[in-house]
Motif scaffolding. Structure first.
Motif, PDB file in Angstrom:
ATOM      1  N   ARG A 243       0.829  -1.208   0.000  1.00  0.00           N
ATOM      2  CA  ARG A 243       0.000   0.000   0.000  1.00  0.00           C
ATOM      3  C   ARG A 243       0.862   1.257   0.000  1.00  0.00           C
ATOM      4  O   ARG A 243       0.482   2.298  -0.560  1.00  0.00           O
ATOM      5  CB  ARG A 243      -0.929   0.000   1.214  1.00  0.00           C
ATOM      6  CG  ARG A 243      -1.923   1.153   1.225  1.00  0.00           C
ATOM      7  CD  ARG A 243      -2.766   1.130   2.492  1.00  0.00           C
ATOM      8  NE  ARG A 243      -3.729   0.044   2.497  1.00  0.00           N
ATOM      9  CZ  ARG A 243      -4.948   0.125   1.986  1.00  0.00           C
ATOM     10  NH1 ARG A 243      -5.351   1.250   1.409  1.00  0.00           N
ATOM     11  NH2 ARG A 243      -5.772  -0.895   2.051  1.00  0.00           N
ATOM     12  N   GLY A 254      -2.891  -3.092  -4.936  1.00  0.00           N
ATOM     13  CA  GLY A 254      -4.235  -3.105  -5.507  1.00  0.00           C
ATOM     14  C   GLY A 254      -4.376  -4.025  -6.701  1.00  0.00           C
ATOM     15  O   GLY A 254      -3.813  -5.125  -6.741  1.00  0.00           O
ATOM     16  N   ASP A 314      -7.976   0.474  -7.026  1.00  0.00           N
ATOM     17  CA  ASP A 314      -8.265  -0.229  -5.780  1.00  0.00           C
ATOM     18  C   ASP A 314      -9.291  -1.325  -6.067  1.00  0.00           C
ATOM     19  O   ASP A 314      -9.673  -1.554  -7.216  1.00  0.00           O
ATOM     20  CB  ASP A 314      -8.732   0.740  -4.695  1.00  0.00           C
ATOM     21  CG  ASP A 314     -10.033   1.469  -5.030  1.00  0.00           C
ATOM     22  OD1 ASP A 314     -10.793   0.999  -5.916  1.00  0.00           O
ATOM     23  OD2 ASP A 314     -10.300   2.518  -4.410  1.00  0.00           O
TER      24      ASP A 314
END
Length: 448
Positions: A243, A254, A314
């Motif tokens: 992340r 993601g 995402d």
């Protein structure tokens, strides 16, 4: 429906000219230890070592050129095979070094780069792909390289417990990494499909389909066709991995829509291989490939209003890294071509063919407008305003994705590129005759 571009002589001429230009440009990557990283100026960037994945990809590319009869490609393919058999090979522990210095030592062996000492599944997949394709091209030493590469796959990289590959080891094949990645698994599938075609050994196809089932039919399906990239050693998704490094070149946070496009192409190629061998075909494969394609297209293409695919999203489909990578467009074009062909082969040509033709034209036009600065010279990364960027990549590391983009529309879904070219199928994209109805195939068959 209109005439379309597929099979049009002038369009195929454009694709062929770009194929030739890419292979001319790629010659500049040759160095004594293999193939180096091409910098922004078209020369090798010596700040990068000679990396296994680039040498494997370039050997694959020049083997395809040799199969097409493009003068000069044979010597570069042979250079790559020699480098993989000698300089990049680990003569102590087996397998291949991930990176070596530009100059071999006095024995012709590579000098490993300590910072990249771990052995990686991703990189070894490109050794196997190069070996299979060079074998299809009947290059000296390729047969032995393929025998060694398949033995290394069996011994170290295929995890029978899960039916999926291991990610990485220390240099001596100890200390397996706890991480598992869908990117390495994807390129392993690509290499296994090519190996199955060249050797005739259905084991490699069965393994490829097993990995595709996990990635596409299980993971992507369970996540609304947004495929998780990162997993623990038991192959359970780790959704927050990296992340804090969202633009990582190999393990970004993601969802990577470009990989969805790539998995869609590989799924229809594997399906084509099953059909051609008269093996049972899972009924989910073609529909799942279309779902992957559609999710990647709707999430990533013009996601922020500007032309191009965003690099990552995402898990709700919102953009995370908005840079545009050249390889994503290339995989989109290849996937559109492969899906269109698969639908036509399956007698479902009236369904979605216009969509794939529209995507194909739009994405090639985008590449021509924003990515191709000169014939064979592709900008590898753009920002969200479609201006050159170096956030993730600097220079033009290799020609692998772009070269495939110029060939996939001109070839059948099955066999894979190398064997299809060996069988003279260029510009004959209709389904190949099932294997049991064929005469023995040209080149590359062990024991036949």
């Amino acid at each position: 429906m209109g005439l379309g571009w597929f099979g049009a002589p002038e369009h195929n001429r454009w694709l062929a000219e770009e194929t030739h230009a890419l292979l001319r440009y790629a010659r500049g990557a040759a160095v004594p230890a293999g193939f180096g990283w091409i910098g922004q100026d078209g020369a090798v960037d010596t700040s990068h070592p000679v990396e296994l994945w680039i040498t494997g990809r370039m050997t694959f590319a020049f083997s395809l050129g040799a199969l097409m009869g493009i003068p000069g490609c044979r010597r570069y393919a042979d250079h790559g095979v020699r480098a993989l058999r000698t300089v990049l090979r680990d003569h102590v522990h087996g397998g291949w070094h991930s990176a070596v210095g530009h100059e071999p030592d006095g024995q012709g062996h590579g000098v490993p780069v300590e910072a990249q000492a771990r052995k990686e599944c991703y990189q070894h997949a490109f050794v196997l792909l190069a070996a299979a394709t060079a074998t299809a091209a009947d290059r000296p030493g390729a047969h032995d390289l393929l025998l060694e590469a398949t033995a290394v796959q069996d011994r170290y990289w295929w995890d029978e417990r899960y039916g999926l590959p291991v990610e990485s080891y220390a240099a001596d094949f100890t200390d397996p990494e706890d991480y598992r990645g869908i990117n390495a698994a994807m390129h392993t599938v690509e290499a296994y499909l090519a190996t199955a075609d060249v050797t005739g050994d259905v084991k490699w196809l069965e393994r490829a389909v097993q990995v595709i089932d996990f990635a596409v039919n299980v993971q992507a399906r369970a996540n609304e066709w947004r495929l998780p990239e990162h997993y623990n050693s038991a192959w359970r998704p780790v959704r927050d991995y990296n992340r804090d490094q969202p633009a990582h070149p190999f393990r970004p946070y993601g969802v990577t829509p470009g990989h969805g496009l790539e998995w869609a192409r590989l799924t229809v190629q594997a399906r084509g291989a099953l059909v051609a061998r008269s093996l049972p075909v899972p009924d989910w494969m073609l529909d799942a490939a279309e779902s992957l394609f559609d999710r990647a297209r709707t999430d990533a293409w013009r996601a922020d209003g500007a032309a191009g695919f965003v690099y990552t999203t995402d898990f709700g489909g919102s953009p995370v890294v908005r840079e545009r990578m050249h390889w994503v467009v290339c995989e989109g074009v290849s996937a559109a071509a492969a899906l269109r062909r698969a639908l036509l082969d399956d007698g479902r040509g009236e369904i979605n063919v216009e969509l794939y033709e529209h995507c194909y034209r739009s994405w090639i036009d985008y590449a021509e407008e924003f990515l191709i600065t000169d014939p064979g010279v592709w900008t590898h990364e753009l920002d969200q305003d479609n201006q050159p960027s170096t956030r993730t990549w600097e220079g033009h590391p290799d020609v692998y994705h772009a070269l495939q983009m110029t060939l996939v529309p001109r070839l059948p879904v099955w066999p894979c590129l190398g064997q299809a070219l060996a069988e003279g199928r260029l510009d004959k994209p209709e389904s190949a005759v099932p294997v049991h109805a064929q005469q023995p195939r040209r080149r590359g068959f062990f024991g036949r």
